[in-house]
Scaffold this motif. Sequence first.
Motif, mmCIF file in Angstrom:
data_model
loop_
_atom_site.group_PDB
_atom_site.id
_atom_site.type_symbol
_atom_site.label_atom_id
_atom_site.label_comp_id
_atom_site.label_asym_id
_atom_site.label_seq_id
_atom_site.Cartn_x
_atom_site.Cartn_y
_atom_site.Cartn_z
ATOM 1 N N GLY B 128 23.724 0.191 -2.409
ATOM 2 C CA GLY B 128 24.435 -0.709 -1.494
ATOM 3 C C GLY B 128 23.891 -0.681 -0.079
ATOM 4 O O GLY B 128 24.552 -1.107 0.862
ATOM 5 N N TYR B 129 22.669 -0.171 0.076
ATOM 6 C CA TYR B 129 22.090 -0.082 1.410
ATOM 7 C C TYR B 129 21.287 -1.323 1.781
ATOM 8 O O TYR B 129 20.879 -1.482 2.934
ATOM 9 N N ALA B 130 20.966 -2.146 0.785
ATOM 10 C CA ALA B 130 20.134 -3.318 1.042
ATOM 11 C C ALA B 130 20.431 -4.384 -0.001
ATOM 12 O O ALA B 130 20.588 -4.065 -1.179
ATOM 13 N N ASP B 131 20.550 -5.631 0.440
ATOM 14 C CA ASP B 131 20.683 -6.709 -0.554
ATOM 15 C C ASP B 131 19.317 -7.077 -1.109
ATOM 16 O O ASP B 131 19.152 -7.233 -2.307
ATOM 17 N N TYR B 132 18.348 -7.190 -0.210
ATOM 18 C CA TYR B 132 16.984 -7.459 -0.648
ATOM 19 C C TYR B 132 16.048 -6.437 -0.019
ATOM 20 O O TYR B 132 16.137 -6.156 1.179
ATOM 21 N N THR B 133 15.183 -5.904 -0.825
ATOM 22 C CA THR B 133 14.238 -4.927 -0.312
ATOM 23 C C THR B 133 12.894 -5.162 -0.982
ATOM 24 O O THR B 133 12.811 -5.863 -1.988
ATOM 25 N N ALA B 134 11.842 -4.630 -0.400
ATOM 26 C CA ALA B 134 10.521 -4.856 -0.960
ATOM 27 C C ALA B 134 9.738 -3.562 -1.072
ATOM 28 O O ALA B 134 9.936 -2.625 -0.299
ATOM 29 N N ALA B 135 8.861 -3.527 -2.072
ATOM 30 C CA ALA B 135 7.905 -2.433 -2.245
ATOM 31 C C ALA B 135 6.524 -3.054 -2.227
ATOM 32 O O ALA B 135 6.267 -4.001 -2.978
ATOM 33 N N VAL B 136 5.663 -2.531 -1.377
ATOM 34 C CA VAL B 136 4.322 -3.113 -1.280
ATOM 35 C C VAL B 136 3.302 -2.019 -0.958
ATOM 36 O O VAL B 136 3.548 -1.169 -0.092
ATOM 37 N N THR B 137 2.200 -2.031 -1.689
ATOM 38 C CA THR B 137 1.122 -1.089 -1.385
ATOM 39 C C THR B 137 -0.219 -1.796 -1.526
ATOM 40 O O THR B 137 -0.307 -2.865 -2.119
ATOM 41 N N SER B 138 -1.245 -1.175 -0.989
ATOM 42 C CA SER B 138 -2.578 -1.773 -1.042
ATOM 43 C C SER B 138 -3.653 -0.700 -1.035
ATOM 44 O O SER B 138 -3.408 0.443 -0.636
#
Lengths: 340, 340
Positions: B128-138
């Motif tokens: 419940g800490y985020a409605d939308y979140t992202a994971a990104v790496t490169s």
Amino acid sequence: MNQMLGKQSICFEQPAYVLSSASVVGKKEGEGPLKDYFDKIHEDPALGEENWETAESAMQKEALELAVQKAGLQNSQLRLIFSGDLQAQSVASSFGLQGFERPVYQLYGACSTMGEALGLAAMSVSGGYADYTAAVTSSHFGTAEKEFRFPLEYGNQRPLSATWTVTGSGACVLGKEGGKVVVTGITSGKIVDYGFKDSLNMGACMAPAACDTIYQNLQDFGRKPGDYDRIITGDLGQVGQKILFDLLKEKNVDISSQYMDCGLLIFDNEKQDTHSGGSGCGCSATVFSSYILPKLEDGTWKRVLFLPTGALLSKVSFNEGRTIPGVAQAVVVESAQEEK
Amino acid sequence: MNQMLGKQSICFEQPAYVLSSASVVGKKEGEGPLKDYFDKIHEDPALGEENWETAESAMQKEALELAVQKAGLQNSQLRLIFSGDLQAQSVASSFGLQGFERPVYQLYGACSTMGEALGLAAMSVSGGYADYTAAVTSSHFGTAEKEFRFPLEYGNQRPLSATWTVTGSGACVLGKEGGKVVVTGITSGKIVDYGFKDSLNMGACMAPAACDTIYQNLQDFGRKPGDYDRIITGDLGQVGQKILFDLLKEKNVDISSQYMDCGLLIFDNEKQDTHSGGSGCGCSATVFSSYILPKLEDGTWKRVLFLPTGALLSKVSFNEGRTIPGVAQAVVVESAQEEK
């Protein structure tokens, strides 16, 4: 179960308790104003190890072991460890923490890493993902100068805006219940880039990010600076502090009555020739563990906004002439008596 | 609200949905077996930028922007971004993500970072800490060779155990509802060090960690390998795969029928001269985003154990003769239809 607050903050339904903390520092830190607060002061910057890098790992191990002991726990009871340091690829943590044989999430937020670690540790406990978790970070003057600036043997002159990387490691153990201090919320920081490029003036690079996170925290929580007994940044130093005050003034916010900076607390800049102040992942971590937490535990302070600040640069990005963006990760810590 | 499972795992009460994903890769990756799966293939390894480092940042920005678009969101709706890369002090993320003006927690788990990012992103949504979140790496072949090994101009010979760092970035957007794939659990990895020191044989360095996390996942969830349609490591390559099978055999676990490795999927090692396989933060991230997720979305696979693997070394630690510990961060991803 919506705990999101405003644009960037979390207000924990179930706050996470800080059960214990420990701080291990080097000789210079042990000669500074906080000398009586640290758990352990090492006279030898190499801690008897082969090099500074392994010494930093050893300090991180020592700090976390001590924090676990103080919490009356075994290492094996740590469910998750959040850790970080300033060495390339965070190897101080890789080597320092492997002996714990516990799951580790390594982080990199430059000198803001203790804020990131405390925030994620509190999220883990509050969310029911961990009964006991730890946040630990470190820095070392020798490893940092080598990593970011000049070989120490070169003996370069340091401008007055330069900070002095703290040799030290601070660790906290968090849990669901039992401590005298609670993490009641966090404000996660954006990467803020005002275009500064001077790696010997990191205070200026980080001040805009500190301003952004403080302002957002006040907005999100609907608070005034006076709702905090202290607002404590990581390592803005003398130069960064001035810029922060100016930037906040433009937003009609005055935090001068509440303000402290770990970088200004840890050294006597005049006597110790540390110029603008202390810095590094170990600066905010050791000052939080040794000096800030006890003042919340004994009720001297009721509520503190603790926001370690980071300058996001590497040797390569600096040499390629890029800017130095900043970030500030804030944690709201309160005396447990105050908690409703 | 206890979601802890066994010794190192979390079983989410409220699973997090993977709403979208995107992958951006370089020319060589675009000539490999997965060429038809990637969203964007860049012919120019510098993406028209000044240098590889800025090119990598540009790829990360592009991948995340695309994933956000595919989810039908605005950048401003991302509550938290979890990111990482292989460059010292994670500067690819610092520069790649600042334009989003959203809170960022930067991570470092070497090539395991996408597992770390997905795990923390799922924890954020589920808690419940985020409605939308992202994971990104490169990662980027040019930046990684410079960072860890030899200048490309030197043209050193590569042993057959060496892997080829993937030029690419993968991004996922997670949310509370609406996707066809759910993250139902994670197994966080320990740092495992078998004493290997060869940075041109990272598969061997990471295999013990992969073994440890897979075994612990099966124990914690009370599952057999056959309970997964696929068990997919990040970048063990040919050498690491063999060691992993041998190590698991000692524990009477046989995953050979379920096993895949992103590093073995992304290149045709014989034709593309990539020796043991692909590697890098971008390897598991792009293969997950382009190839694994769609197979879960369309129900080809019901449940996958995805575990990016990381070799925890730096140029300095290598030159100081230290070992290369490994870590593997596992995420359980399931077709949403399967979720009870």
